[in-house]
Design a protein around this motif. Structure first.
Motif, PDB file in Angstrom:
ATOM      1  N   HIS A  32       0.819  -1.218   0.000  1.00  0.00           N
ATOM      2  CA  HIS A  32       0.000   0.000   0.000  1.00  0.00           C
ATOM      3  C   HIS A  32       0.859   1.278   0.000  1.00  0.00           C
ATOM      4  CE1 HIS A  32      -3.549   2.444   0.978  1.00  0.00           C
ATOM      5  NE2 HIS A  32      -2.840   3.014   1.933  1.00  0.00           N
ATOM      6  N   HIS A  47       1.080   4.571  -2.436  1.00  0.00           N
ATOM      7  CA  HIS A  47       1.033   6.010  -2.112  1.00  0.00           C
ATOM      8  C   HIS A  47       2.139   6.765  -2.844  1.00  0.00           C
ATOM      9  CE1 HIS A  47      -2.254   6.815   0.558  1.00  0.00           C
ATOM     10  NE2 HIS A  47      -1.946   5.828   1.378  1.00  0.00           N
ATOM     11  N   SER A  53       0.515   9.269   6.313  1.00  0.00           N
ATOM     12  CA  SER A  53      -0.887   8.878   6.154  1.00  0.00           C
ATOM     13  C   SER A  53      -1.517   8.692   7.526  1.00  0.00           C
ATOM     14  CB  SER A  53      -0.985   7.608   5.315  1.00  0.00           C
ATOM     15  OG  SER A  53      -0.559   6.500   6.066  1.00  0.00           O
ATOM     16  N   ASP A  89      -6.464   7.234  -0.159  1.00  0.00           N
ATOM     17  CA  ASP A  89      -6.401   5.874  -0.707  1.00  0.00           C
ATOM     18  C   ASP A  89      -7.202   5.742  -2.003  1.00  0.00           C
ATOM     19  OD1 ASP A  89      -4.884   5.262   1.449  1.00  0.00           O
ATOM     20  OD2 ASP A  89      -6.462   4.221   2.556  1.00  0.00           O
TER      21      ASP A  89
HETATM   22 ZN    ZN Z   1      -3.235   4.966   2.652  1.00  0.00          ZN
END
Ligand code: ZN
Ligand code: KG4
Length: 343
Positions: A119, A123, A143, A309
């Motif tokens: 993930h 980003h 984040s 996201d």
């Molecule tokens: Zn995130």
């Protein structure tokens, strides 16, 4: 096609690590054909944070609808696809599993390579939609779940050089937001309030003197909460915009200072800013100012609409992983505590 025209490479990408269900189709790693995002924020607001069980159920309800929309909007068929990319960590395990299972189904049914994506790499690659990434690079990733500095020696290589010892920056925003009675997630709201106030409270800047690239935000959070509670006890009315501005200035000062240390120690061509908190105007301004001191380093900020996201960023990172020969078989599992290696 024909006449030597290059085949376009299409990646179908899934993201479901937290409270956004998203499916995207990305062409050649840098063009968004579709990026459907179903947010669950409304369902979690009344709890003041993301409830994992609620998140998983929403993902299950949304994922096939998002997939159908993403394919339709991109005007592509499954036969056109080159690979399927999916976030397999870090995040909430039940939430991740929905994306992982969905990606496996499509990969299996259409005989496509399955590309696992971290993930946080996603980003970083949100910035790819702004312009090309040049290596070596350093990424400041901020984040709701993470705050870290990542060194990228070359394409598809990610090494942590520093991270938060306690709260992530976004988490600290959301927690102090709750104390101010703001709705979850509070980051954007506090950012706006901060621009109406001034840094008058002199909150602490943690770990500035330490010879590392780590962060800490829990002391700042406690100082903030103590200030507000004390004022309540003595019936003093504090200026909330000044509170917000003081909190934000402390966060930005620490993030910018540690980033500056990293830029002094590592020779890089680019500084990348990404993650949900990368949308913060104070932080964007702070890094603009910092980069002015370095003539040879370019600041690449993730586009505002891709800081949160989304699956487009997973498709961009997945494209790079796929080009570098990475793939998984159908035994791929969610890894809720997935982390890049330390340098
Ligand atoms: Zn995130
Ligand atoms: O990256 P993201 O969408 O989800 C995670 O992977 O965690 O980040 C969400 C976080 C939330 O904590 C939210 O309050 C914060 O990003 N955020 C902001 C701003 N916009 C979103 N924090 C500060 N300033 C903003 N403008």
């Amino acid at each position: 096609m024909g006449n030597g025209e290059k085949k376009r490479e299409l990646i179908l990408a899934f993201e479901s690590s937290c409270d956004e269900t998203s499916v995207a189709v990305i062409e050649d790693g840098n063009k968004i054909l579709s990026n459907v995002v179903a947010t669950q924020v409304k369902s979690h607001k009344r709890f003041g944070g993301v409830v994992p069980e609620v998140a998983s159920r929403h993902h299950i309800e949304q994922v096939t609808l998002c997939l159908a929309d993403a394919m339709e909007e991109a005007k592509v068929t499954y036969n056109d696809l080159s690979a399927v990319a999916v976030t397999y960590g870090p995040g909430l395990v039940g939430a991740l599993l929905v994306g992982v299972a969905s990606a496996k189904v499509v990969a299996y049914a259409h005989n496509l390579p399955l590309i696992p994506v971290n993930h946080m790499a996603g980003h970083i690659y949100a910035a790819r939609f702004k312009s090309e990434i040049k290596f070596p690079a350093i990424a400041l990733l901020v984040s709701g779940g993470h705050t870290e500095l990542v060194y990228m020696a070359r394409e598809n290589s990610y090494q942590i050089i520093g991270e938060t010892r306690d709260d992530a920056a976004g988490e600290a925003y959301d927690k102090i937001g709750r104390v101010l009675g703001l709705k979850y997630p509070a980051g954007k709201n506090i950012d706006e309030m901060a621009h109406e106030g001034a840094d008058t409270f002199a909150f602490p800047r943690a770990m500035m003197k330490e010879e590392n690239f780590d962060f800490s935000f829990s002391g700042l959070k406690s100082a903030f909460i103590n200030t507000v509670h004390h004022a309540e006890q003595v019936n003093e009315k504090l200026n909330v915009n000044d509170l917000a501005a003081s909190f934000q200035q402390s966060v930005v000062d620490v993030l910018v200072y540690k980033t500056e240390r990293a830029l002094n120690d590592f020779s890089v061509k680019q500084l990348i800013l990404a993650g949900g908190v990368a949308a913060n105007q104070g932080l964007r301004d702070g890094l603009d100012e910092l980069i002015g001191k370095y003539s040879g380093i370019e600041l690449l900020k993730a586009p505002l609409n891709l800081c949160g996201d989304n699956a487009a960023m997973i498709g961009a990172a997945g494209f790079v992983a796929w080009k570098n020969g990475e793939s998984a078989d159908l035994s791929l599992n969610a890894d809720p505590s997935l982390e890049f290696e330390w340098i």
